[in-house]
Design a protein around this motif. Structure first.
Motif, PDB file in Angstrom:
ATOM      1  N   PHE A 109       0.642  -1.211   0.101  1.00  0.00           N
ATOM      2  CA  PHE A 109       0.175   0.042  -0.039  1.00  0.00           C
ATOM      3  C   PHE A 109       0.680   1.266   0.116  1.00  0.00           C
ATOM      4  O   PHE A 109       0.904   2.126  -0.772  1.00  0.00           O
ATOM      5  N   ASP A 115      -4.174  -0.288  -3.605  1.00  0.00           N
ATOM      6  CA  ASP A 115      -5.002   0.683  -3.427  1.00  0.00           C
ATOM      7  C   ASP A 115      -5.713   0.466  -2.043  1.00  0.00           C
ATOM      8  O   ASP A 115      -5.691  -0.722  -1.554  1.00  0.00           O
ATOM      9  N   PHE A 116      -6.473   1.627  -1.510  1.00  0.00           N
ATOM     10  CA  PHE A 116      -7.122   1.399  -0.118  1.00  0.00           C
ATOM     11  C   PHE A 116      -7.953   0.561   0.021  1.00  0.00           C
ATOM     12  O   PHE A 116      -8.018  -0.375   0.867  1.00  0.00           O
ATOM     13  N   ALA A 120      -8.048  -2.590   2.560  1.00  0.00           N
ATOM     14  CA  ALA A 120      -9.281  -2.607   3.598  1.00  0.00           C
ATOM     15  C   ALA A 120      -9.876  -4.008   3.268  1.00  0.00           C
ATOM     16  O   ALA A 120     -10.274  -4.676   4.435  1.00  0.00           O
TER      17      ALA A 120
END
Length: 127
Positions: A109, A115-116, A120
């Motif tokens: 990340f 990506d976020f 997540a």
């Protein structure tokens, strides 16, 4: 406590570290009198090109020895007979711990390789 390695005093920045044997002798004396204190051998460890720091493989070997001293509450006075097997088990295992995987995911990340939303999703607990 970890001994200072025998490559000291021989090359590079380690040339000036000629008292390592005397320091090791003092550490041996100290652990004899100190409860729950153990000495870990630096036998056979090798150095980085700077001549003063242990290389990565030797750091791992030292770690295996420290672990044995900690787990068995005893001095580790030489290289361990099963050291290569222990290193192989640590280095070549195929399953990462959750903490190791988290570290890799956070690094990906931070380096914009994930990506976020992907991060997540990986952080959500498994069902």
């Amino acid at each position: 406590m970890g001994e200072l390695p025998g490559f000291l005093g021989k090359s590079g920045f380690g040339l000036s570290a000629v008292e390592y044997e005397q320091i090791n002798d003092e550490m041996r004396r100290f652990v004899e009198d100190e409860p729950r204190c153990y000495l870990v051998s630096a036998e056979g460890l090798s150095c980085n090109p700077d001549g003063i720091h242990t290389d990565a493989v030797s750091q791992r070997r030292f770690g295996v020895r420290y672990f044995r001293a900690f787990m068995e509450c005893r001095n580790v006075t030489s290289a361990l007979p099963d050291e290569d097997d222990q290193l192989d088990a640590c280095i070549n295992r195929h399953v990462l711990t959750r903490a190791e995987q988290l570290n890799l995911d956070m690094t990906a990340f931070a380096q914009s390789r994930m990506d976020f939303a992907e991060l997540a999703a990986k952080l959500r607990p498994s069902a």
